[in-house]
Each structure stands twice: as C-alpha cells, then as structure tokens.
Design a protein around this motif. Structure first.
Motif, PDB file in Angstrom:
ATOM      1  N   LEU A   1       3.267 116.920   9.255  1.00 55.62           N
ATOM      2  CA  LEU A   1       3.381 117.799   8.118  1.00 55.62           C
ATOM      3  C   LEU A   1       2.444 117.352   6.985  1.00 55.62           C
ATOM      4  CD1 LEU A   1       5.194 119.871   6.666  1.00 55.62           C
ATOM      5  CD2 LEU A   1       6.500 118.085   6.120  1.00 55.62           C
ATOM      6  N   TRP A   2       2.627 116.224   6.927  1.00 55.84           N
ATOM      7  CA  TRP A   2       1.870 115.467   5.691  1.00 55.84           C
ATOM      8  C   TRP A   2       0.174 115.348   5.973  1.00 55.84           C
ATOM      9  CZ3 TRP A   2       3.583 115.398   0.799  1.00 55.84           C
ATOM     10  CH2 TRP A   2       4.766 115.650   0.531  1.00 55.84           C
ATOM     11  N   GLY A   3       0.032 115.167   7.234  1.00 53.94           N
ATOM     12  CA  GLY A   3      -1.548 114.875   7.569  1.00 53.94           C
ATOM     13  C   GLY A   3      -1.915 113.508   7.616  1.00 53.94           C
ATOM     14  N   CYS A   4      -0.962 112.429   7.403  1.00 48.33           N
ATOM     15  CA  CYS A   4      -1.338 111.090   7.778  1.00 48.33           C
ATOM     16  C   CYS A   4      -0.077 110.344   8.196  1.00 48.33           C
ATOM     17  CB  CYS A   4      -1.750 110.579   6.243  1.00 48.33           C
ATOM     18  SG  CYS A   4      -0.443 110.882   4.958  1.00 48.33           S
ATOM     19  N   PRO A   5      -0.257 109.104   8.558  1.00 49.80           N
ATOM     20  CA  PRO A   5       0.883 108.370   9.106  1.00 49.80           C
ATOM     21  C   PRO A   5       2.236 108.493   7.830  1.00 49.80           C
ATOM     22  CG  PRO A   5      -1.026 107.294   9.654  1.00 49.80           C
ATOM     23  CD  PRO A   5      -1.299 108.410   8.515  1.00 49.80           C
ATOM     24  N   THR A   6       3.174 108.296   8.329  1.00 44.51           N
ATOM     25  CA  THR A   6       4.403 108.275   7.525  1.00 44.51           C
ATOM     26  C   THR A   6       5.541 107.347   8.028  1.00 44.51           C
ATOM     27  OG1 THR A   6       5.473 110.117   8.442  1.00 44.51           O
ATOM     28  CG2 THR A   6       4.063 110.719   6.764  1.00 44.51           C
ATOM     29  N   LEU A   7       6.390 107.061   6.908  1.00 43.08           N
ATOM     30  CA  LEU A   7       7.318 106.078   7.301  1.00 43.08           C
ATOM     31  C   LEU A   7       8.454 106.486   6.321  1.00 43.08           C
ATOM     32  CD1 LEU A   7       8.825 103.318   8.357  1.00 43.08           C
ATOM     33  CD2 LEU A   7       7.930 102.545   6.514  1.00 43.08           C
TER      34      LEU A   7
ATOM     35  N   THR B   1      -2.775 104.187   0.226  1.00 41.57           N
ATOM     36  CA  THR B   1      -1.390 104.329   0.650  1.00 41.57           C
ATOM     37  C   THR B   1      -0.582 104.621  -0.403  1.00 41.57           C
ATOM     38  OG1 THR B   1      -0.747 101.868   0.834  1.00 41.57           O
ATOM     39  CG2 THR B   1      -1.698 102.804   2.556  1.00 41.57           C
ATOM     40  N   ALA B   2       0.506 105.164  -0.188  1.00 39.71           N
ATOM     41  CA  ALA B   2       1.522 105.518  -1.331  1.00 39.71           C
ATOM     42  C   ALA B   2       2.894 105.233  -0.969  1.00 39.71           C
ATOM     43  CB  ALA B   2       1.408 107.018  -1.692  1.00 39.71           C
ATOM     44  N   VAL B   3       3.980 104.914  -1.682  1.00 38.15           N
ATOM     45  CA  VAL B   3       5.136 104.608  -1.594  1.00 38.15           C
ATOM     46  C   VAL B   3       5.748 105.677  -2.607  1.00 38.15           C
ATOM     47  CG1 VAL B   3       7.250 103.107  -1.929  1.00 38.15           C
ATOM     48  CG2 VAL B   3       4.974 102.226  -0.906  1.00 38.15           C
ATOM     49  N   VAL B   4       6.510 106.531  -1.985  1.00 37.05           N
ATOM     50  CA  VAL B   4       7.235 107.558  -2.770  1.00 37.05           C
ATOM     51  C   VAL B   4       8.817 107.191  -2.652  1.00 37.05           C
ATOM     52  CG1 VAL B   4       7.870 109.939  -2.802  1.00 37.05           C
ATOM     53  CG2 VAL B   4       5.457 109.140  -2.076  1.00 37.05           C
ATOM     54  N   VAL B   5       9.264 106.856  -3.829  1.00 39.05           N
ATOM     55  CA  VAL B   5      10.805 106.515  -3.995  1.00 39.05           C
ATOM     56  C   VAL B   5      11.457 107.748  -4.475  1.00 39.05           C
ATOM     57  CG1 VAL B   5      12.443 105.098  -4.830  1.00 39.05           C
ATOM     58  CG2 VAL B   5      10.117 104.223  -4.594  1.00 39.05           C
TER      59      VAL B   5
ATOM     60  N   ARG C   1       1.185  98.339   2.584  1.00 35.80           N
ATOM     61  CA  ARG C   1       0.156  97.254   2.804  1.00 35.80           C
ATOM     62  C   ARG C   1      -0.550  96.973   4.175  1.00 35.80           C
ATOM     63  NH1 ARG C   1       4.063  94.537  -0.605  1.00 35.80           N
ATOM     64  NH2 ARG C   1       3.438  94.851  -2.875  1.00 35.80           N
ATOM     65  N   ARG C   2       0.392  96.930   5.143  1.00 31.98           N
ATOM     66  CA  ARG C   2      -0.273  96.951   6.483  1.00 31.98           C
ATOM     67  C   ARG C   2      -1.272  98.188   6.926  1.00 31.98           C
ATOM     68  NH1 ARG C   2       4.997  95.484   7.716  1.00 31.98           N
ATOM     69  NH2 ARG C   2       5.403  97.396   8.767  1.00 31.98           N
ATOM     70  N   MET C   3      -0.806  99.110   6.730  1.00 35.30           N
ATOM     71  CA  MET C   3      -1.732 100.275   6.650  1.00 35.30           C
ATOM     72  C   MET C   3      -3.158 100.155   5.972  1.00 35.30           C
ATOM     73  SD  MET C   3       0.159 101.999   9.164  1.00 35.30           S
ATOM     74  CE  MET C   3      -0.775 103.630   9.234  1.00 35.30           C
ATOM     75  N   LEU C   4      -3.148  99.679   4.759  1.00 38.38           N
ATOM     76  CA  LEU C   4      -4.240  99.458   4.068  1.00 38.38           C
ATOM     77  C   LEU C   4      -5.086  98.387   4.889  1.00 38.38           C
ATOM     78  CD1 LEU C   4      -3.242  99.468   0.420  1.00 38.38           C
ATOM     79  CD2 LEU C   4      -5.014 100.987   1.364  1.00 38.38           C
ATOM     80  N   ALA C   5      -4.416  97.534   5.336  1.00 37.30           N
ATOM     81  CA  ALA C   5      -5.102  96.174   5.929  1.00 37.30           C
ATOM     82  C   ALA C   5      -5.741  96.501   7.247  1.00 37.30           C
ATOM     83  CB  ALA C   5      -4.157  95.108   6.226  1.00 37.30           C
ATOM     84  N   GLU C   6      -4.985  97.599   7.874  1.00 37.64           N
ATOM     85  CA  GLU C   6      -5.699  98.015   9.143  1.00 37.64           C
ATOM     86  C   GLU C   6      -7.036  98.861   8.833  1.00 37.64           C
ATOM     87  OE1 GLU C   6      -2.995 100.434  11.288  1.00 37.64           O
ATOM     88  OE2 GLU C   6      -1.503  98.805  11.521  1.00 37.64           O
TER      89      GLU C   6
ATOM     90  N   ARG D   1      -5.066 113.950   4.526  1.00 31.78           N
ATOM     91  CA  ARG D   1      -5.604 113.828   5.868  1.00 31.78           C
ATOM     92  C   ARG D   1      -7.058 112.859   5.738  1.00 31.78           C
ATOM     93  NH1 ARG D   1      -6.074 118.990   7.371  1.00 31.78           N
ATOM     94  NH2 ARG D   1      -3.946 119.056   8.344  1.00 31.78           N
ATOM     95  N   GLN D   2      -7.697 113.340   4.777  1.00 33.38           N
ATOM     96  CA  GLN D   2      -9.241 112.315   4.603  1.00 33.38           C
ATOM     97  C   GLN D   2      -8.793 111.001   4.167  1.00 33.38           C
ATOM     98  OE1 GLN D   2     -12.070 114.694   2.609  1.00 33.38           O
ATOM     99  NE2 GLN D   2     -13.500 112.881   3.037  1.00 33.38           N
ATOM    100  N   TRP D   3      -8.055 110.767   3.076  1.00 34.34           N
ATOM    101  CA  TRP D   3      -7.898 109.540   2.350  1.00 34.34           C
ATOM    102  C   TRP D   3      -6.791 108.746   2.409  1.00 34.34           C
ATOM    103  CZ3 TRP D   3     -12.731 108.329   1.183  1.00 34.34           C
ATOM    104  CH2 TRP D   3     -13.615 109.327   0.844  1.00 34.34           C
ATOM    105  N   CYS D   4      -5.547 109.229   2.674  1.00 38.62           N
ATOM    106  CA  CYS D   4      -4.299 108.564   2.778  1.00 38.62           C
ATOM    107  C   CYS D   4      -4.159 108.047   4.152  1.00 38.62           C
ATOM    108  CB  CYS D   4      -3.150 109.536   2.671  1.00 38.62           C
ATOM    109  SG  CYS D   4      -1.439 108.640   2.402  1.00 38.62           S
ATOM    110  N   ARG D   5      -3.808 106.531   3.981  1.00 42.31           N
ATOM    111  CA  ARG D   5      -4.007 105.709   5.208  1.00 42.31           C
ATOM    112  C   ARG D   5      -2.419 105.372   5.605  1.00 42.31           C
ATOM    113  NH1 ARG D   5      -8.079 107.808   5.095  1.00 42.31           N
ATOM    114  NH2 ARG D   5     -10.026 106.783   5.226  1.00 42.31           N
ATOM    115  N   GLY D   6      -1.646 105.839   4.726  1.00 42.82           N
ATOM    116  CA  GLY D   6      -0.027 105.828   5.047  1.00 42.82           C
ATOM    117  C   GLY D   6       0.833 106.220   3.896  1.00 42.82           C
ATOM    118  N   LEU D   7       1.895 107.083   4.212  1.00 40.88           N
ATOM    119  CA  LEU D   7       2.729 107.773   3.108  1.00 40.88           C
ATOM    120  C   LEU D   7       4.052 107.340   3.562  1.00 40.88           C
ATOM    121  CD1 LEU D   7       2.959 109.227   0.675  1.00 40.88           C
ATOM    122  CD2 LEU D   7       2.863 111.496   2.328  1.00 40.88           C
TER     123      LEU D   7
END
Length: 118
Positions: A92-98, A35-39, A111-116, A67-73
């Motif tokens: 747009l990004w191919g993975c769940p976003t917030l 997962t990634a947090v982009v500030v 962290r929750r997205m990784l735990a899932e 799409r393949q590896w990111c569980r949340g952005l």
C-alpha cells in the motif's frame, strides 16, 4: 506535528491523515533516503463517502516518492493493527512498514532500516 531534528529519521505525530501525508510528501521532496515514525493519536475507522477517494488520491501522490526514498515507515498505533492491514501495508505505502504500539520499538526499527541502507 513534525520533528525533523533527527533527519533522516522523521517523526510525525498526527491526528489526521492529511498532515501525515503532507509530512511524508515533504520528506520525499528532499530526495534522500529516510525513514519515518508516524505516531497516530487514535485508530481511525476506514474512510467512507467523499473522504475515501481523497485519501486514495493523497496516497497515490506520495507513494512514488516513498517507493524511491523511504527505507521504512513505522506506525505507532493506540490499539492493535488489523492483521490484514499489517500484511498489505508494504504494498500500500510502497516501502517496508511496521505497525506497533511501542514508540521505542518503532524508532529502533526505523534506525535499523536506515543502517541497512548505509
């Protein structure tokens, strides 16, 4: 600036889209879920002119890996995200976003997205 210390949670602080894309590209090359947090330092206006196609090419390059590896952005924005952008960001990004203004919320969500995944 990238922080890989908490991998598979990547944190990126950036002022330009190219550095964000480069960090996400590097993350996808590890070929493991993350997962990634982009500030983002400031909300940027939509690209125009020659800049718009370049951003689209960057996104098209990184999206298959996301799409393949990111569980949340999670994007931490200086202001409120446009409602339309929030609704279409996953596609747009191919993975769940917030999109949020709260860094702690973004980190918790990532962290929750990784735990899932586990």
């Amino acid at each position: 600036m990238e922080n890989w210390d908490q991998w598979p949670l990547l944190e990126v602080r950036a002022e330009d889209p190219a550095s964000v894309t480069a960090a996400l590209w590097s993350a996808t090359r590890r070929e493991t879920p993350f997962t990634a947090v982009v500030v983002l330092a400031a909300s940027e206006p939509a690209p125009r002119g020659k800049e718009a196609p370049a951003r689209v090419r960057m996104l098209m390059r990184v999206r298959p890996g996301l799409r393949q590896w990111c569980r949340g952005l999670a994007f931490v924005l200086a202001g409120d995200p446009p409602e339309k952008a929030s609704r279409s960001a996953d596609k747009l990004w191919g993975c769940p976003t917030l999109a949020t203004r709260d860094l702690a919320e973004a980190r918790d969500w990532a962290r929750r997205m990784l735990a899932e995944e586990a």
